[in-house]
Design a protein around this motif. Structure first.
Motif, PDB file in Angstrom:
ATOM      1  N   GLN A   1      -7.444  -6.956  19.210  1.00 37.17           N
ATOM      2  CA  GLN A   1      -7.735  -6.775  17.716  1.00 37.17           C
ATOM      3  C   GLN A   1      -6.675  -5.570  18.011  1.00 37.17           C
ATOM      4  O   GLN A   1      -7.044  -4.553  18.258  1.00 37.17           O
ATOM      5  N   VAL A   2      -5.477  -6.013  17.119  1.00 37.87           N
ATOM      6  CA  VAL A   2      -5.297  -4.650  16.289  1.00 37.87           C
ATOM      7  C   VAL A   2      -4.969  -4.578  14.594  1.00 37.87           C
ATOM      8  O   VAL A   2      -4.482  -5.188  14.112  1.00 37.87           O
ATOM      9  N   GLN A   3      -5.712  -3.000  13.738  1.00 39.19           N
ATOM     10  CA  GLN A   3      -5.741  -3.093  12.635  1.00 39.19           C
ATOM     11  C   GLN A   3      -4.376  -2.192  12.508  1.00 39.19           C
ATOM     12  O   GLN A   3      -3.916  -1.080  12.757  1.00 39.19           O
ATOM     13  N   LEU A   4      -3.799  -2.887  11.561  1.00 39.27           N
ATOM     14  CA  LEU A   4      -2.458  -1.628  10.924  1.00 39.27           C
ATOM     15  C   LEU A   4      -2.543  -1.368   8.985  1.00 39.27           C
ATOM     16  O   LEU A   4      -2.865  -2.441   8.991  1.00 39.27           O
ATOM     17  N   VAL A   5      -2.897  -0.572   9.094  1.00 44.82           N
ATOM     18  CA  VAL A   5      -2.105   0.766   7.817  1.00 44.82           C
ATOM     19  C   VAL A   5      -1.365   1.441   7.317  1.00 44.82           C
ATOM     20  O   VAL A   5      -0.911   2.371   8.388  1.00 44.82           O
ATOM     21  N   GLU A   6      -0.176   0.579   7.133  1.00 39.85           N
ATOM     22  CA  GLU A   6       0.494   1.841   6.427  1.00 39.85           C
ATOM     23  C   GLU A   6       0.298   2.526   5.302  1.00 39.85           C
ATOM     24  O   GLU A   6      -0.538   2.480   4.233  1.00 39.85           O
ATOM     25  N   SER A   7       1.149   3.227   5.041  1.00 35.51           N
ATOM     26  CA  SER A   7       1.335   4.633   3.720  1.00 35.51           C
ATOM     27  C   SER A   7       2.773   4.937   3.908  1.00 35.51           C
ATOM     28  O   SER A   7       3.357   4.946   4.389  1.00 35.51           O
ATOM     29  N   GLY A   8       2.729   5.946   2.728  1.00 30.13           N
ATOM     30  CA  GLY A   8       3.865   5.961   2.053  1.00 30.13           C
ATOM     31  C   GLY A   8       4.837   5.906   1.354  1.00 30.13           C
ATOM     32  O   GLY A   8       5.966   7.123   1.578  1.00 30.13           O
ATOM     33  N   GLY A   9       4.364   4.560   0.984  1.00 30.26           N
ATOM     34  CA  GLY A   9       5.874   3.912  -0.029  1.00 30.26           C
ATOM     35  C   GLY A   9       5.380   4.866  -1.416  1.00 30.26           C
ATOM     36  O   GLY A   9       4.710   5.549  -1.474  1.00 30.26           O
ATOM     37  N   GLY A  10       6.371   5.048  -2.067  1.00 31.53           N
ATOM     38  CA  GLY A  10       6.411   5.277  -3.282  1.00 31.53           C
ATOM     39  C   GLY A  10       7.696   4.760  -4.302  1.00 31.53           C
ATOM     40  O   GLY A  10       8.587   4.359  -3.483  1.00 31.53           O
ATOM     41  N   LEU A  11       7.575   5.148  -5.625  1.00 29.44           N
ATOM     42  CA  LEU A  11       8.959   5.780  -6.243  1.00 29.44           C
ATOM     43  C   LEU A  11       9.739   6.698  -5.762  1.00 29.44           C
ATOM     44  O   LEU A  11       9.343   8.034  -6.484  1.00 29.44           O
ATOM     45  N   VAL A  12      10.956   6.489  -5.530  1.00 30.20           N
ATOM     46  CA  VAL A  12      12.291   7.359  -5.517  1.00 30.20           C
ATOM     47  C   VAL A  12      13.884   7.296  -6.106  1.00 30.20           C
ATOM     48  O   VAL A  12      13.770   5.638  -6.234  1.00 30.20           O
ATOM     49  N   GLN A  13      14.655   8.450  -6.253  1.00 24.23           N
ATOM     50  CA  GLN A  13      15.731   7.541  -6.933  1.00 24.23           C
ATOM     51  C   GLN A  13      16.696   7.820  -5.471  1.00 24.23           C
ATOM     52  O   GLN A  13      16.587   8.315  -4.125  1.00 24.23           O
ATOM     53  N   ALA A  14      17.647   7.044  -5.861  1.00 21.61           N
ATOM     54  CA  ALA A  14      18.717   6.997  -4.566  1.00 21.61           C
ATOM     55  C   ALA A  14      18.977   7.869  -3.956  1.00 21.61           C
ATOM     56  O   ALA A  14      18.816   8.887  -4.999  1.00 21.61           O
ATOM     57  N   GLY A  15      19.189   8.409  -3.035  1.00 23.00           N
ATOM     58  CA  GLY A  15      19.671   8.459  -2.048  1.00 23.00           C
ATOM     59  C   GLY A  15      18.306  10.177  -2.132  1.00 23.00           C
ATOM     60  O   GLY A  15      18.562  10.308  -0.570  1.00 23.00           O
ATOM     61  N   ALA A  16      17.280   9.423  -2.197  1.00 19.20           N
ATOM     62  CA  ALA A  16      15.927  10.530  -1.588  1.00 19.20           C
ATOM     63  C   ALA A  16      15.973  10.155   0.087  1.00 19.20           C
ATOM     64  O   ALA A  16      16.405   9.476   0.737  1.00 19.20           O
ATOM     65  N   SER A  17      14.303  10.541   0.427  1.00 15.94           N
ATOM     66  CA  SER A  17      14.023  10.056   1.544  1.00 15.94           C
ATOM     67  C   SER A  17      12.887   9.849   1.520  1.00 15.94           C
ATOM     68  O   SER A  17      12.109  10.537   0.460  1.00 15.94           O
ATOM     69  N   LEU A  18      12.354   9.538   2.637  1.00 15.98           N
ATOM     70  CA  LEU A  18      10.364   8.775   2.053  1.00 15.98           C
ATOM     71  C   LEU A  18      10.055   8.568   3.797  1.00 15.98           C
ATOM     72  O   LEU A  18      11.240   8.080   4.965  1.00 15.98           O
ATOM     73  N   ARG A  19       9.181   9.070   4.048  1.00 14.96           N
ATOM     74  CA  ARG A  19       8.678   8.895   5.819  1.00 14.96           C
ATOM     75  C   ARG A  19       7.612   7.561   5.645  1.00 14.96           C
ATOM     76  O   ARG A  19       6.404   8.036   4.994  1.00 14.96           O
ATOM     77  N   LEU A  20       7.496   6.201   5.895  1.00 18.54           N
ATOM     78  CA  LEU A  20       6.707   5.613   5.919  1.00 18.54           C
ATOM     79  C   LEU A  20       5.722   6.304   7.509  1.00 18.54           C
ATOM     80  O   LEU A  20       5.946   6.330   8.358  1.00 18.54           O
ATOM     81  N   SER A  21       3.970   5.378   7.093  1.00 15.04           N
ATOM     82  CA  SER A  21       3.403   5.508   8.481  1.00 15.04           C
ATOM     83  C   SER A  21       2.574   4.444   8.527  1.00 15.04           C
ATOM     84  O   SER A  21       2.532   3.797   7.401  1.00 15.04           O
ATOM     85  N   CYS A  22       2.520   4.163   9.614  1.00 16.05           N
ATOM     86  CA  CYS A  22       1.702   2.843  10.147  1.00 16.05           C
ATOM     87  C   CYS A  22       0.918   3.740  11.511  1.00 16.05           C
ATOM     88  O   CYS A  22       0.262   3.409  12.618  1.00 16.05           O
ATOM     89  N   ALA A  23      -0.556   2.969  10.650  1.00 17.07           N
ATOM     90  CA  ALA A  23      -1.681   4.130  11.880  1.00 17.07           C
ATOM     91  C   ALA A  23      -2.494   3.216  12.292  1.00 17.07           C
ATOM     92  O   ALA A  23      -3.185   1.396  11.658  1.00 17.07           O
TER      93      ALA A  23
END
Length: 126
Positions: A1-23
């Protein structure tokens, strides 16, 4: 069994950057193909990117190629999605998923993935 948890989302303006993580919880993480998918309201879940078990191969959806980068750190049991030059049409819930062991072929269909996280919301304003 593999449990996955995402993080790093949010509200940003066009042109910005985000990094999502999945542990991942599984000791077998380093053997799995990992994928990122997204689902916008009223739309089907769609493929974003996938990476092989050792990070040696990657593939992207045409809509994100050149803007998004998938990479993994097997020592940390984590896969990442670096998202640059974000656009409003990137707004969606982003999911990470896992499948297979030591595969040479990357898969891009949601039904081909066995394990899923709960998702993290990404909203890009114009």
């Amino acid at each position: 069994q593999v449990q996955l948890v995402e993080s790093g989302g949010g509200l940003v303006q066009a042109g910005a950057s985000l990094r999502l993580s999945c542990a991942a919880s599984a000791r077998t993480f380093s053997a799995h193909t990992m994928g990122w998918f997204r689902q916008a309201p009223g739309k089907e879940r769609e493929f974003v990117a996938a990476i092989s078990w050792n990070g040696g191969s990657t593939t992207y959806a045409g809509s994100v190629k050149g803007r998004f980068t998938i990479f993994r750190d097997n020592a940390k049991n984590t896969v990442y999605l670096q998202m640059d030059s974000l656009k409003p049409e990137d707004t969606a819930v982003y999911y990470c998923a896992a499948r297979g062991v030591f595969e040479a072929i990357l898969h891009s269909t949601p039904a081909e993935y066995s394990y899923w996280g709960q998702g993290t919301q990404v909203t890009v304003s114009s």
